[in-house]
Design a protein around this motif. Sequence first.
Motif, short mmCIF file in Angstrom:
data_model
loop_
_atom_site.label_atom_id
_atom_site.label_comp_id
_atom_site.label_asym_id
_atom_site.label_seq_id
_atom_site.Cartn_x
_atom_site.Cartn_y
_atom_site.Cartn_z
N ILE A 257 0.85 -1.19 0.00
CA ILE A 257 0.00 0.00 0.00
C ILE A 257 0.89 1.24 0.00
CG2 ILE A 257 -1.74 1.34 1.27
CD1 ILE A 257 -2.93 -1.20 2.32
N VAL A 258 0.61 2.16 -0.90
CA VAL A 258 1.33 3.44 -0.94
C VAL A 258 0.33 4.52 -0.54
CG1 VAL A 258 2.65 5.07 -2.34
CG2 VAL A 258 2.72 2.62 -2.89
N SER A 259 0.62 5.24 0.54
CA SER A 259 -0.28 6.32 0.94
C SER A 259 0.47 7.65 0.88
CB SER A 259 -0.84 6.07 2.34
OG SER A 259 0.19 5.70 3.22
N THR A 260 -0.16 8.64 0.27
CA THR A 260 0.47 9.96 0.13
C THR A 260 -0.31 10.97 0.95
OG1 THR A 260 0.96 9.31 -2.14
CG2 THR A 260 1.35 11.61 -1.57
N PHE A 261 0.38 11.62 1.88
CA PHE A 261 -0.24 12.65 2.73
C PHE A 261 0.28 14.01 2.30
CE2 PHE A 261 -0.42 8.75 5.11
CZ PHE A 261 -1.64 8.80 5.77
N ILE B 65 4.07 7.09 2.55
CA ILE B 65 4.40 5.86 3.26
C ILE B 65 4.18 4.68 2.31
CG2 ILE B 65 3.82 4.39 5.24
CD1 ILE B 65 2.74 6.95 6.60
N GLN C 35 4.13 0.58 2.34
CA GLN C 35 4.09 -0.56 3.26
C GLN C 35 3.97 -1.87 2.48
OE1 GLN C 35 0.90 1.49 5.34
NE2 GLN C 35 1.90 0.98 7.28
N ARG D 150 -0.74 7.51 9.49
CA ARG D 150 0.59 8.09 9.53
C ARG D 150 1.07 8.20 10.97
NH1 ARG D 150 0.54 14.29 8.23
NH2 ARG D 150 0.38 13.50 6.14
N SER E 235 -4.58 15.80 5.82
CA SER E 235 -5.06 15.46 4.50
C SER E 235 -4.32 14.28 3.87
CB SER E 235 -4.97 16.68 3.61
OG SER E 235 -5.52 16.39 2.37
N LEU E 236 -5.06 13.23 3.62
CA LEU E 236 -4.56 12.10 2.86
C LEU E 236 -4.84 12.43 1.39
CD1 LEU E 236 -3.59 9.15 2.59
CD2 LEU E 236 -5.90 8.40 3.08
N GLN E 237 -3.81 12.41 0.56
CA GLN E 237 -4.01 12.82 -0.84
C GLN E 237 -4.46 11.64 -1.70
OE1 GLN E 237 -0.42 14.71 -2.14
NE2 GLN E 237 -0.76 16.50 -0.87
N ASP E 238 -3.71 10.57 -1.67
CA ASP E 238 -4.17 9.38 -2.38
C ASP E 238 -3.60 8.10 -1.78
OD1 ASP E 238 -1.60 8.98 -3.78
OD2 ASP E 238 -2.17 10.75 -4.91
N LEU E 239 -4.21 7.02 -2.19
CA LEU E 239 -3.92 5.71 -1.62
C LEU E 239 -3.87 4.72 -2.77
CD1 LEU E 239 -3.81 4.75 1.37
CD2 LEU E 239 -6.23 4.27 1.20
N ILE E 240 -2.77 3.99 -2.90
CA ILE E 240 -2.68 2.99 -3.96
C ILE E 240 -2.43 1.63 -3.32
CG2 ILE E 240 -1.58 2.32 -6.13
CD1 ILE E 240 -0.71 5.19 -6.50
#
Lengths: 132, 128
Positions: A70-74, A79, A81, B61, B75-80
């Motif tokens: 999982i790639v999460s962008t804040f 992050i 994982q 986070r 703010s979470l921008q995106d999730l892959i």
Amino acid sequence: MAELDTLLDSVLNRTEHVKAILVTDKDGVILAKALHADSGAGILEPAFSATFSVASEQCGKLGLGANKMIVSTFDGDQIVQFNHSPLILTLLASLDADPGVLIAAGRDLAEPMRIVSETVAKTIQYEHKKEY
Amino acid sequence: MLKPKAIAQVLAQVNTAGVKATLLLNPDGSLISFAGWSEREARVLAAVASNVWFAYERHGRPAGSEVINEDGKESLQDLILECEAGKLCVSRASKMLLCLVADEETEWGLLKAKVIGNNGYAFVRHPT
């Protein structure tokens, strides 16, 4: 685990903008870690590794097979994982880092992670057998 | 005012180059519109995507690294998410969530670019 710490340290030092690399179990308990000097102690909080476990489990309900990553962008950081059940490999980096580089760094650690995961899984199985 | 016909057409245009389904959903997981897949599959996906999104937004986070935006929220921008048989990309689109499902061969960058491109549409930016 000291060897794994050293390996994580070497990956941390050669990958730009990475703040921390952690190996945790599904509850967020840290087995090995490499932290950048500027990283705060809050990075070691277990809750966010546990979130990955929940999300990973939910993904299984989509019919897309088991979750691998999982790639999460804040706003401030990203992050990546990796699921190495029963362990989780987490790379925490600033937004300046290229996600592709982070994913490649995580994949470089796949083989050592596989070895450690298998050992941990066997130990857990052995402990369960002893209990019953 | 959202235009359901137009939304479905725009979402259908995203379903190329390995993307199997595109969904627009409310934050509570209720489906607004979708293209590709059956309605039953889309509803399940919408519920799971919303659940995972909010789990990550709240606890995804480490403490001490939160950045609070103008609305007073992190703010979470995106999730892959990468699974054995496919990839899933969830992103915020105004007050809604945009979700793309692709096969495992689809590149990460393409998936992200499609999400950003779709967010550029006026109906997503200004839903009212």
